[in-house]
Motif scaffolding. Sequence first.
Motif, PDB file in Angstrom:
ATOM      1  N   GLU A 141      44.618  44.602  41.292  1.00  0.00           N
ATOM      2  CA  GLU A 141      44.969  45.355  42.507  1.00  0.00           C
ATOM      3  C   GLU A 141      43.725  45.728  43.300  1.00  0.00           C
ATOM      4  N   GLN A 142      42.676  46.135  42.599  1.00  0.00           N
ATOM      5  CA  GLN A 142      41.426  46.466  43.283  1.00  0.00           C
ATOM      6  C   GLN A 142      40.833  45.227  43.949  1.00  0.00           C
ATOM      7  N   MET A 143      40.907  44.096  43.258  1.00  0.00           N
ATOM      8  CA  MET A 143      40.377  42.857  43.810  1.00  0.00           C
ATOM      9  C   MET A 143      41.164  42.447  45.057  1.00  0.00           C
ATOM     10  N   GLU A 144      42.470  42.582  45.021  1.00  0.00           N
ATOM     11  CA  GLU A 144      43.306  42.241  46.172  1.00  0.00           C
ATOM     12  C   GLU A 144      42.968  43.133  47.369  1.00  0.00           C
ATOM     13  N   THR A 145      42.754  44.409  47.116  1.00  0.00           N
ATOM     14  CA  THR A 145      42.372  45.332  48.187  1.00  0.00           C
ATOM     15  C   THR A 145      41.039  44.921  48.806  1.00  0.00           C
TER      16      THR A 145
END
Length: 82
Positions: free
Chosen positions: A45-49
């Motif tokens: 999720e952090q990477m997608e953000t």
Amino acid sequence: MKVTVDVDCSPAEARAFLGLPDVTPIHDKYIKTMLEGFEGVANVEQMETLFKSFSPMGDAGVRLFQQMMNIGLSGMSGTEKK
């Protein structure tokens, strides 16, 4: 009559010849910023953000990329994904 001219040059030489700006410093800073942003990423999720914030068109750019990948993958498997 048809005339063909082949020019053997590097991309940097071609840009200079055509009068295009050298964007190497901007590209290098963009890549450095992206790599620094990925330090400490703990989950997907952090990477997608991060990808959304770095992409040129934001969230719309990420969705467009995902759609292109889905189309390509469905073409490889012979099925159409909707």
